[in-house]
Scaffold this active site. Structure first.
Site, PDB file in Angstrom:
ATOM      1  N   GLN A 250      -2.209   7.820  -6.462  1.00 18.39           N
ATOM      2  CA  GLN A 250      -2.217   8.632  -5.256  1.00 18.39           C
ATOM      3  C   GLN A 250      -0.875   9.291  -4.940  1.00 18.39           C
ATOM      4  O   GLN A 250      -0.839  10.400  -4.418  1.00 18.39           O
ATOM      5  CB  GLN A 250      -2.641   7.751  -4.069  1.00 18.39           C
ATOM      6  CG  GLN A 250      -2.865   8.547  -2.791  1.00 18.39           C
ATOM      7  CD  GLN A 250      -2.678   7.717  -1.555  1.00 18.39           C
ATOM      8  OE1 GLN A 250      -2.174   6.590  -1.621  1.00 18.39           O
ATOM      9  NE2 GLN A 250      -3.068   8.255  -0.437  1.00 18.39           N
TER      10      GLN A 250
ATOM     11  N   CYS B 278      -8.527  -1.755  -4.892  1.00 19.19           N
ATOM     12  CA  CYS B 278      -7.392  -2.018  -4.020  1.00 19.19           C
ATOM     13  C   CYS B 278      -7.970  -1.930  -2.609  1.00 19.19           C
ATOM     14  O   CYS B 278      -8.970  -2.607  -2.334  1.00 19.19           O
ATOM     15  CB  CYS B 278      -6.228  -1.067  -4.295  1.00 19.19           C
ATOM     16  SG  CYS B 278      -6.693   0.594  -4.785  1.00 19.19           S
ATOM     17  N   SER B 279      -7.429  -1.038  -1.763  1.00 16.43           N
ATOM     18  CA  SER B 279      -8.069  -0.899  -0.445  1.00 16.43           C
ATOM     19  C   SER B 279      -8.967   0.329  -0.451  1.00 16.43           C
ATOM     20  O   SER B 279     -10.166   0.246  -0.198  1.00 16.43           O
ATOM     21  CB  SER B 279      -7.019  -0.770   0.659  1.00 16.43           C
ATOM     22  OG  SER B 279      -7.648  -0.653   1.915  1.00 16.43           O
ATOM     23  N   ALA B 280      -8.402   1.491  -0.806  1.00 12.19           N
ATOM     24  CA  ALA B 280      -9.213   2.713  -0.923  1.00 12.19           C
ATOM     25  C   ALA B 280      -9.777   2.869  -2.330  1.00 12.19           C
ATOM     26  O   ALA B 280     -10.715   3.631  -2.553  1.00 12.19           O
ATOM     27  CB  ALA B 280      -8.371   3.940  -0.574  1.00 12.19           C
ATOM     28  N   GLY B 281      -9.166   2.153  -3.297  1.00  9.72           N
ATOM     29  CA  GLY B 281      -9.638   2.251  -4.682  1.00  9.72           C
ATOM     30  C   GLY B 281      -9.205   3.537  -5.355  1.00  9.72           C
ATOM     31  O   GLY B 281      -9.945   4.120  -6.151  1.00  9.72           O
ATOM     32  N   VAL B 282      -7.965   3.987  -5.046  1.00 19.27           N
ATOM     33  CA  VAL B 282      -7.483   5.223  -5.691  1.00 19.27           C
ATOM     34  C   VAL B 282      -6.024   5.089  -6.153  1.00 19.27           C
ATOM     35  O   VAL B 282      -5.724   5.241  -7.346  1.00 19.27           O
ATOM     36  CB  VAL B 282      -7.654   6.457  -4.777  1.00 19.27           C
ATOM     37  CG1 VAL B 282      -9.140   6.753  -4.521  1.00 19.27           C
ATOM     38  CG2 VAL B 282      -6.924   6.336  -3.448  1.00 19.27           C
ATOM     39  N   GLY B 283      -5.117   4.748  -5.257  1.00 16.96           N
ATOM     40  CA  GLY B 283      -3.698   4.751  -5.620  1.00 16.96           C
ATOM     41  C   GLY B 283      -3.308   3.646  -6.569  1.00 16.96           C
ATOM     42  O   GLY B 283      -2.980   3.898  -7.743  1.00 16.96           O
ATOM     43  N   ARG B 284      -3.362   2.410  -6.073  1.00 19.49           N
ATOM     44  CA  ARG B 284      -2.960   1.271  -6.888  1.00 19.49           C
ATOM     45  C   ARG B 284      -3.923   1.055  -8.064  1.00 19.49           C
ATOM     46  O   ARG B 284      -3.513   0.732  -9.173  1.00 19.49           O
ATOM     47  CB  ARG B 284      -2.847   0.029  -6.015  1.00 19.49           C
ATOM     48  CG  ARG B 284      -1.661   0.097  -5.027  1.00 19.49           C
ATOM     49  CD  ARG B 284      -1.676  -0.984  -3.972  1.00 19.49           C
ATOM     50  NE  ARG B 284      -2.679  -0.717  -2.947  1.00 19.49           N
ATOM     51  CZ  ARG B 284      -2.798  -1.474  -1.834  1.00 19.49           C
ATOM     52  NH1 ARG B 284      -2.004  -2.513  -1.634  1.00 19.49           N
ATOM     53  NH2 ARG B 284      -3.714  -1.186  -0.931  1.00 19.49           N
ATOM     54  N   SER B 285      -5.207   1.307  -7.842  1.00 14.78           N
ATOM     55  CA  SER B 285      -6.195   1.130  -8.919  1.00 14.78           C
ATOM     56  C   SER B 285      -5.937   2.106 -10.059  1.00 14.78           C
ATOM     57  O   SER B 285      -5.965   1.734 -11.237  1.00 14.78           O
ATOM     58  CB  SER B 285      -7.615   1.323  -8.368  1.00 14.78           C
ATOM     59  OG  SER B 285      -7.930   0.316  -7.416  1.00 14.78           O
TER      60      SER B 285
ATOM     61  N   ASP C 179       0.842  -1.188   0.000  1.00 17.81           N
ATOM     62  CA  ASP C 179       0.000   0.000   0.000  1.00 17.81           C
ATOM     63  C   ASP C 179       0.886   1.250   0.000  1.00 17.81           C
ATOM     64  O   ASP C 179       1.938   1.282   0.632  1.00 17.81           O
ATOM     65  CB  ASP C 179      -0.892   0.001   1.265  1.00 17.81           C
ATOM     66  CG  ASP C 179      -2.132   0.848   1.060  1.00 17.81           C
ATOM     67  OD1 ASP C 179      -3.014   0.821   1.924  1.00 17.81           O
ATOM     68  OD2 ASP C 179      -2.198   1.554   0.018  1.00 17.81           O
TER      69      ASP C 179
HETATM   70  C1  LIG Z   1      -6.054   7.423   3.446  1.00 14.20           C
HETATM   71  C2  LIG Z   1      -6.924   6.477   2.697  1.00 14.20           C
HETATM   72  C3  LIG Z   1      -6.136   5.639   1.737  1.00 14.20           C
HETATM   73  C4  LIG Z   1      -5.776   4.340   2.114  1.00 14.20           C
HETATM   74  C5  LIG Z   1      -5.089   3.527   1.201  1.00 14.20           C
HETATM   75  C6  LIG Z   1      -4.760   4.021  -0.044  1.00 14.20           C
HETATM   76  N1  LIG Z   1      -4.061   3.216  -0.966  1.00 14.20           N
HETATM   77  S1  LIG Z   1      -4.826   2.415  -2.206  1.00 14.20           S
HETATM   78  O1  LIG Z   1      -5.794   3.339  -2.860  1.00 14.20           O
HETATM   79  O2  LIG Z   1      -3.756   1.993  -3.136  1.00 14.20           O
HETATM   80  O3  LIG Z   1      -5.535   1.236  -1.586  1.00 14.20           O
HETATM   81  C7  LIG Z   1      -5.104   5.342  -0.407  1.00 14.20           C
HETATM   82  C8  LIG Z   1      -5.779   6.151   0.488  1.00 14.20           C
END
Ligand SMILES: CCc1ccc(NS(=O)(=O)O)cc1
Length: 299
Positions: free
Chosen positions: A274, A230-237, A198
């Site tokens: 992200q 992914c977990s938040a659905g922003v960075g890795r996605s 993450d």
């Molecule tokens: C602060 C919330 C947050 C948690 C995890 C992630 N990473 S992720 O989007 O790659 O799962 C991005 C943001």
């Protein structure tokens, strides 16, 4: 003060034949120009409302209070009777190379929202799920284990899921699920990347190229939408989708526009790609491909 999107440029195409030199310039002085460019993306899309995500009945459905889906691009579940909030899931349509709504990007399901997740897969007629996180990382739950642990079928609401087969590789697993609702049944493929930390990047970065190729060998461009989480659905996605787009774009174009792709994704979902490290990783993956490293998936 952030400038309105209409004032800042929305694309920065780079000629593919110049890409290696572009990377050298951007990464000089400790990635100085990469930092500058990534900073330009900081406020893109952030002026858009998330009113449904913020309703009291929907707040518990969000894994993170600061990662909410924009109203205009959110996926709407078919409402259940007059149940308030029954159309809500933390998910947005995001454009891909093949369609403006090629992907449905979502958070890692919570135990309490995993039935909604399967409803979304079914109601969107999606046949592929991309999972880019482990369920637990460093002792923290990042995603519910929303699929069966063995080959016995499991019900998630009125939808049953059964593992048909599973292939395991060093950095990812590929499963086929039989998904049934009433008399209807469909095969849904599950591509689970298991070694992406993450907030970080795959090591080495071009492992991600091989994963994208393994996915695309099994899922043709006309099969959509594709659910990505992914977990938040922003960075890795966001990083995965951007790489999937550019690997298709370079086959037919003399230009590649990573800035423009991330800009467009962030208009639909917050923080897509992200971190600056993820933004640079996309460039490193493309560099590896253009330098002809053997990056076939070999799976
Ligand atoms: C602060 C919330 C947050 C948690 C995890 C992630 N990473 S992720 O989007 O790659 O799962 C991005 C943001």
């Amino acid at each position: 003060m952030s400038l309105p999107d209409s004032v800042i440029e929305t694309s920065r195409p780079v000629r593919i034949e110049n890409f290696s030199n572009h990377y050298r310039i951007m990464s000089a002085d400790s990635d100085f120009r990469f930092s500058e460019e990534f900073e330009e993306l900081k406020h893109v899309g952030r002026d858009q409302p998330c009113t449904f995500a913020d309703l009291p009945c929907n707040r518990p459905k969000n894994r993170f209070t600061n990662i909410l889906p924009y109203d205009h691009s959110r996926f709407k579940l078919q409402p259940v009777d007059d149940e308030e909030g029954s159309d809500y899931i933390n998910a947005n349509y995001v454009p891909g190379y093949n369609s403006p709504r090629e992907f449905i990007v979502t958070q890692g399901p919570l135990h309490s929202t995993r039935d909604d997740f399967w409803r979304m897969v079914w109601e969107s007629n999606s046949r592929a799920i991309i999972m880019l996180t482990r369920c637990v990382e460093k002792g923290r739950e990042k995603c519910d284990h929303y699929w069966p642990y063995d080959t016995m079928p499991v019900y998630y609401g009125d939808i049953s899921v059964q593992i048909l087969n599973e292939s395991r590789y060093p950095d990812w697993n590929v499963c086929e699920f039989m998904v049934c609702r009433g008399e209807q049944q469909r095969v849904v493929r599950h591509f689970h990347f298991t070694t992406w930390p993450d907030f970080g990047v795959p090591n080495p970065p071009h492992t991600l190229v091989r994963f994208v190729r393994a996915f695309r060998e099994r899922v043709p461009p006309d099969q959509r939408p594709i659910v990505v989480h992914c977990s938040a659905g922003v960075g890795r996605s966001g990083t995965f989708i951007c790489l999937d787009r550019i690997l298709q774009q370079i086959l037919v174009s003399d230009y590649v526009d990573i800035f423009g792709i991330v800009f467009a994704m962030r208009k639909e979902r917050v923080w897509m790609v992200q971190t600056e490290q993820q933004y640079i990783c996309i460039h490193q993956c493309l560099l590896a491909v253009l330098e002809g490293k053997d990056l076939s998936s070999s799976t």
